[in-house]
Design a protein around this motif. Structure first.
Motif, PDB file in Angstrom:
ATOM      1  N   ILE A   1     -19.604  43.867 -20.691  1.00 12.74           N
ATOM      2  CA  ILE A   1     -19.668  45.300 -20.341  1.00 12.74           C
ATOM      3  C   ILE A   1     -18.757  45.585 -19.141  1.00 12.74           C
ATOM      4  O   ILE A   1     -18.951  45.033 -18.055  1.00 12.74           O
TER       5      ILE A   1
ATOM      6  N   TRP B   1     -14.916  50.148 -26.745  1.00 12.84           N
ATOM      7  CA  TRP B   1     -16.200  49.656 -27.285  1.00 12.84           C
ATOM      8  C   TRP B   1     -16.231  49.840 -28.801  1.00 12.84           C
ATOM      9  O   TRP B   1     -16.593  48.935 -29.546  1.00 12.84           O
TER      10      TRP B   1
ATOM     11  N   ARG C   1     -27.472  56.942 -19.411  1.00 17.43           N
ATOM     12  CA  ARG C   1     -28.660  56.271 -18.873  1.00 17.43           C
ATOM     13  C   ARG C   1     -28.502  56.231 -17.359  1.00 17.43           C
ATOM     14  O   ARG C   1     -27.906  55.302 -16.812  1.00 17.43           O
TER      15      ARG C   1
ATOM     16  N   ASN D   1     -23.867  54.297 -25.325  1.00 22.04           N
ATOM     17  CA  ASN D   1     -24.512  54.764 -24.087  1.00 22.04           C
ATOM     18  C   ASN D   1     -23.689  54.308 -22.885  1.00 22.04           C
ATOM     19  O   ASN D   1     -22.881  53.386 -22.974  1.00 22.04           O
ATOM     20  N   ILE D   2     -23.894  55.008 -21.769  1.00 19.95           N
ATOM     21  CA  ILE D   2     -23.200  54.647 -20.522  1.00 19.95           C
ATOM     22  C   ILE D   2     -24.249  54.558 -19.418  1.00 19.95           C
ATOM     23  O   ILE D   2     -25.160  55.402 -19.355  1.00 19.95           O
ATOM     24  N   VAL D   3     -24.162  53.533 -18.582  1.00 22.20           N
ATOM     25  CA  VAL D   3     -25.190  53.296 -17.563  1.00 22.20           C
ATOM     26  C   VAL D   3     -24.630  53.668 -16.186  1.00 22.20           C
ATOM     27  O   VAL D   3     -23.520  53.254 -15.826  1.00 22.20           O
TER      28      VAL D   3
ATOM     29  N   ASN E   1     -24.903  48.571 -27.122  1.00 22.96           N
ATOM     30  CA  ASN E   1     -24.258  49.877 -27.287  1.00 22.96           C
ATOM     31  C   ASN E   1     -23.756  50.456 -25.965  1.00 22.96           C
ATOM     32  O   ASN E   1     -23.345  51.614 -25.908  1.00 22.96           O
ATOM     33  N   THR E   2     -23.812  49.673 -24.901  1.00 21.04           N
ATOM     34  CA  THR E   2     -23.339  50.155 -23.591  1.00 21.04           C
ATOM     35  C   THR E   2     -21.816  50.063 -23.518  1.00 21.04           C
ATOM     36  O   THR E   2     -21.250  48.970 -23.576  1.00 21.04           O
TER      37      THR E   2
ATOM     38  N   VAL F   1     -20.432  50.539 -17.392  1.00 19.48           N
ATOM     39  CA  VAL F   1     -21.259  50.916 -16.237  1.00 19.48           C
ATOM     40  C   VAL F   1     -20.358  51.689 -15.284  1.00 19.48           C
ATOM     41  O   VAL F   1     -19.228  51.274 -15.020  1.00 19.48           O
TER      42      VAL F   1
ATOM     43  N   TYR G   1     -31.266  48.389 -18.594  1.00 20.86           N
ATOM     44  CA  TYR G   1     -30.600  49.588 -19.130  1.00 20.86           C
ATOM     45  C   TYR G   1     -29.402  49.286 -20.030  1.00 20.86           C
ATOM     46  O   TYR G   1     -28.964  50.149 -20.779  1.00 20.86           O
ATOM     47  N   CYS G   2     -28.848  48.082 -19.941  1.00 21.38           N
ATOM     48  CA  CYS G   2     -27.652  47.752 -20.739  1.00 21.38           C
ATOM     49  C   CYS G   2     -28.059  47.089 -22.051  1.00 21.38           C
ATOM     50  O   CYS G   2     -29.017  46.310 -22.099  1.00 21.38           O
ATOM     51  N   ASP G   3     -27.315  47.396 -23.098  1.00 21.02           N
ATOM     52  CA  ASP G   3     -27.498  46.694 -24.363  1.00 21.02           C
ATOM     53  C   ASP G   3     -26.167  46.656 -25.108  1.00 21.02           C
ATOM     54  O   ASP G   3     -25.123  47.001 -24.549  1.00 21.02           O
TER      55      ASP G   3
END
Ligand SMILES: Cc1ncc(COP(=O)(O)O)c(C=O)c1O
Length: 278
Positions: free
Chosen positions: A236, A139, A176, A154-156, A199-200, A203, A195-197
């Protein structure tokens, strides 16, 4: 031939300890003993303390392998003096590890199983760290190439095992963890958009949620991420935490699509010490 981890004592040898001079001295618990210790006695003392652990064969709670053939123990005993991380000194161990990686890649339907990258770890926690780091670095490289901010990854996830919270803390990633709604027992595709954007980093889909054993719907999650890419331009990837399911699904749920058959699944971890030896 039975294998013992320290020495091959007959039953009567071990009982002997309690009626000989060896039993007259205790060993200190929190410091090195002054003199030498009889291996015979040290073995018996430690073995007896370990009896307090309970009987692993009766433990169905932590889905760890609780029985193996004697040949497995024999190989483990014969390899106990090797430092397996030293690939130069022990190239054949490294070769066997590499074969295992490719066997697993093939089992999990990697298109070019011979061209995959993987390694053994101490367990699924360490594997999660490596999978998470791969997501983070990919990423970051992508963002840097686009001249974009890389400070807020971030990680979902759904209801993940604690190792993912450790990953997030150790490596400065916001976790997240999507709360369960209604009667859901895991991450649902319809949760992802909220929850995803950009910066994710990825998943995490769990194949065998630690608390319930439920498989999260990896294929449906991948489809939703495809739709998110189509609508929002966010690409993602998925890491599948198959700590317990990775050695079950390929044999028991053969029609389930959850692995490298899905392009979006970039990495998988599974625990040899859970069902890997079953
Ligand atoms: C889904 C999942 N991931 C990771 C782990 C951590 O595995 P280990 O104990 O091998 O580090 C577990 C262990 O229960 C698990 O169930």
């Amino acid at each position: 031939m039975p294998i013992h981890t320290v020495r091959d004592h007959s039953h009567s040898d071990i009982e002997d300890i309690y009626s000989t001079r060896l039993s007259e001295h205790g060993l200190p618990k929190y410091r090195m003993p002054e003199g030498t210790s009889e291996p015979h006695a040290a073995y018996a003392l430690v073995r007896d303390e370990l009896l307090l652990d309970g009987n692993a064969r009766q433990n169905l709670a932590t889905f760890c392998t609780t029985w193996v053939e004697d040949e497995v123990k024999q190989l483990m005993t014969e390899a106990v003096d090797k430092n397996m991380i030293d690939k130069d000194e022990y190239p054949q161990t490294a070769e066997i590890e590499s074969r295992c990686v490719h066997i697993l890649a093939d089992l999990w339907h990697a298109e070019k199983s011979w061209d995959t990258i993987g390694c053994s770890t101490t367990g699924s926690s360490e594997a999660a760290m490596l999978g998470g780091l791969a997501l983070k670095w990919k990423w970051r490289a992508r963002r840097e190439a686009e001249g974009k901010d890389t400070s807020k990854p971030n990680i979902v996830t759904g209801p993940v095992q604690i190792c993912w919270k450790k990953f997030a803390r150790y490596f400065d990633v916001e976790i997240r963890e999507v709360p369960l709604k209604g009667d859901a027992l895991g991450l649902r595709p319809e949760d992802l958009r909220d929850y995803c954007d950009e910066n994710t980093i990825g998943v995490v889909a769990t194949l065998g949620v630690t608390f319930t054993g439920v498989y999260e719907p990896v294929e449906a999650l991948a489809r939703e991420l495809d739709a998110i890419e189509r609508d929002l331009g966010l690409d993602i990837p998925i890491h599948v935490d198959a700590a317990s399911g990775g050695f079950i699904a390929p044999f028991i749920q053969r029609d389930l699509v959850w692995d490298f058959q899905l392009d979006r699944v970039r990495s998988i971890n599974a625990s040899g010490h859970k069902y890997g030896l079953a």
